[in-house]
Design a protein around this motif. Structure first.
Motif, PDB file in Angstrom:
ATOM      1  N   ALA A   1      -7.724   3.030   4.922  1.00  0.00           N
ATOM      2  CA  ALA A   1      -9.183   1.911   5.358  1.00  0.00           C
ATOM      3  C   ALA A   1      -8.630   0.370   5.340  1.00  0.00           C
ATOM      4  N   GLU A   2      -7.949   0.243   4.485  1.00  0.00           N
ATOM      5  CA  GLU A   2      -7.594  -1.089   4.392  1.00  0.00           C
ATOM      6  C   GLU A   2      -6.377  -1.074   5.160  1.00  0.00           C
ATOM      7  N   ARG A   3      -4.757  -0.377   5.493  1.00  0.00           N
ATOM      8  CA  ARG A   3      -3.917  -0.460   5.990  1.00  0.00           C
ATOM      9  C   ARG A   3      -4.493  -0.700   7.796  1.00  0.00           C
TER      10      ARG A   3
ATOM     11  N   GLN B   1       1.919   4.600  -3.574  1.00  0.00           N
ATOM     12  CA  GLN B   1       0.835   5.799  -3.563  1.00  0.00           C
ATOM     13  C   GLN B   1       1.038   6.371  -5.009  1.00  0.00           C
TER      14      GLN B   1
ATOM     15  N   ARG C   1      -9.970   9.773  -2.468  1.00  0.00           N
ATOM     16  CA  ARG C   1     -10.550   9.015  -2.639  1.00  0.00           C
ATOM     17  C   ARG C   1      -9.695   8.060  -1.792  1.00  0.00           C
ATOM     18  N   LEU C   2      -9.011   7.726  -3.374  1.00  0.00           N
ATOM     19  CA  LEU C   2      -7.971   6.388  -3.335  1.00  0.00           C
ATOM     20  C   LEU C   2      -7.475   6.535  -1.806  1.00  0.00           C
ATOM     21  N   LYS C   3      -6.464   7.654  -1.497  1.00  0.00           N
ATOM     22  CA  LYS C   3      -5.668   7.516  -0.610  1.00  0.00           C
ATOM     23  C   LYS C   3      -6.348   7.038   0.840  1.00  0.00           C
ATOM     24  N   ASP C   4      -7.431   7.718   0.979  1.00  0.00           N
ATOM     25  CA  ASP C   4      -8.375   6.858   2.427  1.00  0.00           C
ATOM     26  C   ASP C   4      -9.226   5.466   1.748  1.00  0.00           C
ATOM     27  N   ARG C   5      -9.010   4.675   0.612  1.00  0.00           N
ATOM     28  CA  ARG C   5      -9.043   3.718   0.516  1.00  0.00           C
ATOM     29  C   ARG C   5      -8.379   3.050   1.462  1.00  0.00           C
ATOM     30  N   HIS C   6      -6.788   3.056   0.049  1.00  0.00           N
ATOM     31  CA  HIS C   6      -5.714   3.361   1.039  1.00  0.00           C
ATOM     32  C   HIS C   6      -5.702   2.406   2.854  1.00  0.00           C
TER      33      HIS C   6
ATOM     34  N   THR D   1       0.999  -1.411   0.062  1.00  0.00           N
ATOM     35  CA  THR D   1      -0.005  -0.365   0.143  1.00  0.00           C
ATOM     36  C   THR D   1       0.818   1.193   0.209  1.00  0.00           C
TER      37      THR D   1
END
Lengths: 270, 529
Positions: free
Chosen positions: B28-30, B5, B21-26, B2
């Motif tokens: 959230a995954e972490r 970036q 948004r993608l950053k948020d998603r990453h 992850t």
């Protein structure tokens, strides 16, 4: 509208058939609980020929096929009305044991479903449960003959002990055909036998079906009109649980009498 | 992964908002991964703490101390009714125990004179410890008249003391002994070899020990208890061992053993500790592997007790459970899955089987007591009844597992068999059931493992009874491993604590073995289609 050219031009191979009638279905109705799936179908199926059932999804062609070996009995909520005469006897007669019927009416399914056993045991199973072989050598002979007829012998003769599931999809389907043949049936029902196969495997199975019709009465459900045109002699068109039209394949594809048949084979629906 | 970036707003693939948004998603995954690792960490550490605490608690119970005796089995003492009366010889505990008593008195003559001291001395070995040699002598009368080596387990509290339990302790050096002289009966005074009177030792005693700690003084072969240290003298009581020469200059090192727990607050006296140390030095007390734990039945004395009766009882119980629950469960599952009409009655049965699986196990104990004991009049405390009750308990589990296994067999196999003209029964027994077998066996073994650990139902049908004979059949009085854990845990003596943990370890070993078998069965017979 009669001027519309059919999509499919049947291959010449599909000749007319005047063979004797093997199965005579009279006024068949099938209900799933309160839902009627088949509406009053009467149909004659000739011996030693391929009869194809075509029609859009959910038209009842598979359901009707399953009436012919009473596989609908295995569904609790299914009920079948009407007479299906095979060689002069009603197969729906309660006195007829479906187990014996199915030894005379073999079935090949949509998805190849070999048993997770050896190739040998797959083919031997039917012969064993029906006591067809008198000994080991007899059984070996039945297995060789069945695999020969299914066109699989050359490919598997050196590895009969290998699991049936290790074969390719097309080989598995031919193994299933061999398994059905081994019981020595008179009728073979095929429920979309090529729909899970690639074109080359399909071509092999179609060739095989063409050879098999020399010995057996074959009834086949197919989604592919081209396939019906290529391999069958008789074609029946089903729509919404009703038999719309039945006739020699050539006639159905070149000169259908019913408008809906016309629409279906010209690709207007389905 | 992850960390990679996407490039900032220069990216040709999306707007800045999309990248945010993608950053948020990453992120959230972490976060989610972290939570997962945390959860696994908690589970693993709980497991480690459990395993560590049980095994460290159990460790002392895997060895035990034994005293070696050489007993002369004279006919008069061991077989007063004659050699032929083996029954009497085998139960002649007093006779055999008197040999032990004589031996102990000879070894420590200082205890022979007073009744109180003799009792303390005899407590080193439990009376019932002689049962083994009594039986052996009864079986082989040729032993009578010979001298036989015999080992008896040391009393549980002394055993614990020698393993480092009972009291904290510390060894101190005292100095060079001077002169030992009698003050009055049993009381002695000991002077320093110089004129100082052990100043360092006395200082340590003052600072390091509580007022009620026992201080034992070792001088050559004798043990004393320090009563007072005034002036240049130590005032001592003689506890055990041969007295050194009185009135002579000793010129020997003396050492001290400080026991921090007061004598009144522990189960072993200073004197018993001194005897145990002396016996150990003579090589007559040895630490050995405690195989008795696996070979002996229960006893009221921890040093004589073993889990054999419970192990055998548990095995018999499991056999009965397996023979009852597995066939019945598989048949019920096959019928429900393959043959039963799909109607309301079947549905009701299904729902109730699922409910039954969630019924607390003690209820099954009540059921067992009411039906098997009261109605059928079966005997109490026997594995037969225990096995049947546990069988009823795990039956729903077996049914559910078997049904799941049968369901997982693709229907195409069934239709293939039926299409070939196999009857329904043939389709089930030739194809479906063999293919479901690994799943069924796994479910059944896990159900058995659950039954093995059940305590409550067994308590209610009386399998908590005290059983001092290893049962020889499922109709014999018996107990089971989890019940033994419960029973020993409530024992008063300190020695039961490690014993309980040891039985827990045995039970866990059984459970691990069963789960291992389940895994192997699944691996070995797993088929693909």
């Amino acid at each position: 509208m009669a001027s519309a050219t059919p999509l499919i031009t049947p291959v010449v191979r599909a000749e007319r058939t005047d063979n004797p009638i093997k199965i005579d279905c009279r006024n068949i109705n099938v209900f799933y609980a309160d839902n009627q799936a088949i509406h009053d179908i009467s149909l004659l199926i000739p011996d030693r020929a391929v009869t194809a059932f075509i029609g859009p999804s959910g038209c009842g062609k598979s359901t009707f096929l399953r009436c012919l070996n009473r596989m609908n009995d295995t569904i609790d909520i299914a009920r079948v009305d009407g007479k299906i005469m095979m060689d002069g006897a009603d197969i729906n007669d309660p006195a007829i044991d479906p187990v014996l019927l199915r030894s005379r009416v073999g079935m090949v399914f949509q998805k190849p479903n070999p048993f997770p056993k050896s190739i040998y045991d797959n083919v031997a199973y039917g012969a064993r449960i029906h006591g067809l072989a008198s000994g080991k050598s007899d059984l070996d002979r039945i297995i060789e003959k069945s695999l020969h007829r299914a066109g699989l012998w050359e490919e598997v003769k050196d590895r009969l002990a290998a699991p049936g599931t290790s074969l390719s999809g097309g080989q598995q389907q031919r193994l299933c055909i061999a398994r059905a043949i081994a019981v020595n049936p008179e009728v073979i029902l095929m429920d979309e036998p090529c729909s899970a196969l690639d074109p080359i495997a399909t071509a092999r199975i179609e060739e095989l079906i063409d050879e098999l019709r020399e010995r057996y009465c074959i009834v086949m459900v197919t989604h592919s009109m081209q396939q019906a045109a290529r391999v069958s002699q008789r074609t029946a068109f089903f729509h919404l649980g009703k038999l719309i039209e039945v006739g020699d394949t050539e006639t159905i594809f070149t000169n259908p009498t019913n408008q809906r048949t016309q629409d279906y084979i010209t690709g207007r629906f389905g | 992964m992850t960390d990679a970036q996407p490039p900032k707003s220069t990216s040709p693939f999306g707007s800045e908002a999309a990248i945010a948004r993608l950053k948020d998603r990453h992120a959230a995954e972490r976060r989610f991964k972290l939570y997962g690792q945390l959860a696994i960490g908690i589970a693993l550490s709980a497991l480690f703490v459990l395993a560590y605490s049980i095994i460290s608690n159990a460790a002392p119970a895997f060895t035990k101390h034994e005293i070696v005796f050489h007993l002369t089995l004279d006919a008069e003492t061991v077989a007063p009714n004659g050699v032929e009366d083996t029954q009497a010889t085998a139960s002649n505990i007093s006779g055999f125990y008197s040999l032990i008593q004589d031996d102990l008195r000879e070894t420590f003559p200082e205890a022979a004179t007073e009744r109180q001291l003799r009792r303390e001395l005899y407590a080193l070995v439990t009376r019932l410890a002689v049962l083994d040699i009594a039986r052996e002598t009864a079986e082989t009368p040729a032993l009578i008249g010979t001298t036989k080596r015999f080992t008896a387990p040391l009393s549980d509290d002394l055993d614990l003391y020698l393993k480092g339990g009972i009291t904290a302790r510390r060894t101190l050096t005292v100095g060079q002994a001077g002169r030992l002289s009698v003050l009055e009966s049993g009381l002695y005074s000991l002077s320093d070899s110089g004129p100082d009177g052990f100043p360092e030792f006395k200082a340590k005693i003052e600072t390091d020990t509580a007022a009620d700690s026992s201080v034992l003084i070792r001088l050559q072969d004798a043990w004393f208890r320090l009563e007072a240290h005034s002036g240049a003298m130590l005032t001592l009581t003689h506890l055990a061992g041969a007295l050194p020469q009185l009135g002579e200059q000793q010129s020997a090192e003396i050492s001290a053993l400080v026991l921090f727990v007061a004598q009144a607050n522990r189960a072993v006296s200073d004197r018993q500790i001194a005897w145990a140390i002396l016996l150990q030095e003579k090589g007559r007390i040895r630490r050995k592997q405690n195989f008795d734990l696996l070979t002996k039945a229960d006893s009221t004395y921890p040093e004589l007790a073993g889990a054999a009766a419970a192990i055998v009882g548990s095995i018999f119980t499991m056999l009965i459970t397996a023979f009852f629950a597995i066939p019945v469960g598989i048949l019920a599952a096959v019928y429900l899955e393959e043959f039963a009409p799909k109607n309301r009655l079947t549905n009701m049965i299904e729902v109730n089987i699922n409910n039954l699986a969630a019924v607390p196990s003690i209820i099954f104990g009540l059921l067992g007591a009411a039906v098997f004991l009261n109605f059928f009049g079966m005997p109490r405390s026997v594995p037969l009844v225990g096995g049947l009750v546990l069988g009823l308990l795990v039956l729903p589990t077996v049914i559910i597992a078997s049904r799941a296994a049968l369901k997982s067999v693709p229907p195409s196999i069934r239709t293939a068999a039926l299409g070939l003209g196999a009857s329904k029964t043939q389709a089930v027994f030739h194809h479906t059931l063999p293919l479901a077998a690994p799943g069924i066996m796994t479910g059944a073994i896990i159900a058995m493992a659950r039954a093995l650990g059940e305590t409550a139902p067994l308590l209610l049908i009386g399998m908590v009874a005290f059983v001092n004979e290893v049962p020889t059949g499922p109709d014999q009085e018996s107990t089971a491993l989890p019940v033994l854990i419960y029973k020993w845990f409530s024992g008063a003596e300190r020695a039961w604590e490690p014993m309980t943990s040891a039985v827990i370890v045995i039970l866990l070993v059984f459970l691990i073995l069963m789960n291992l078998v389940a895994v192997l069965v699944r691996r070995r017979f797993e088929r693909r289609w």
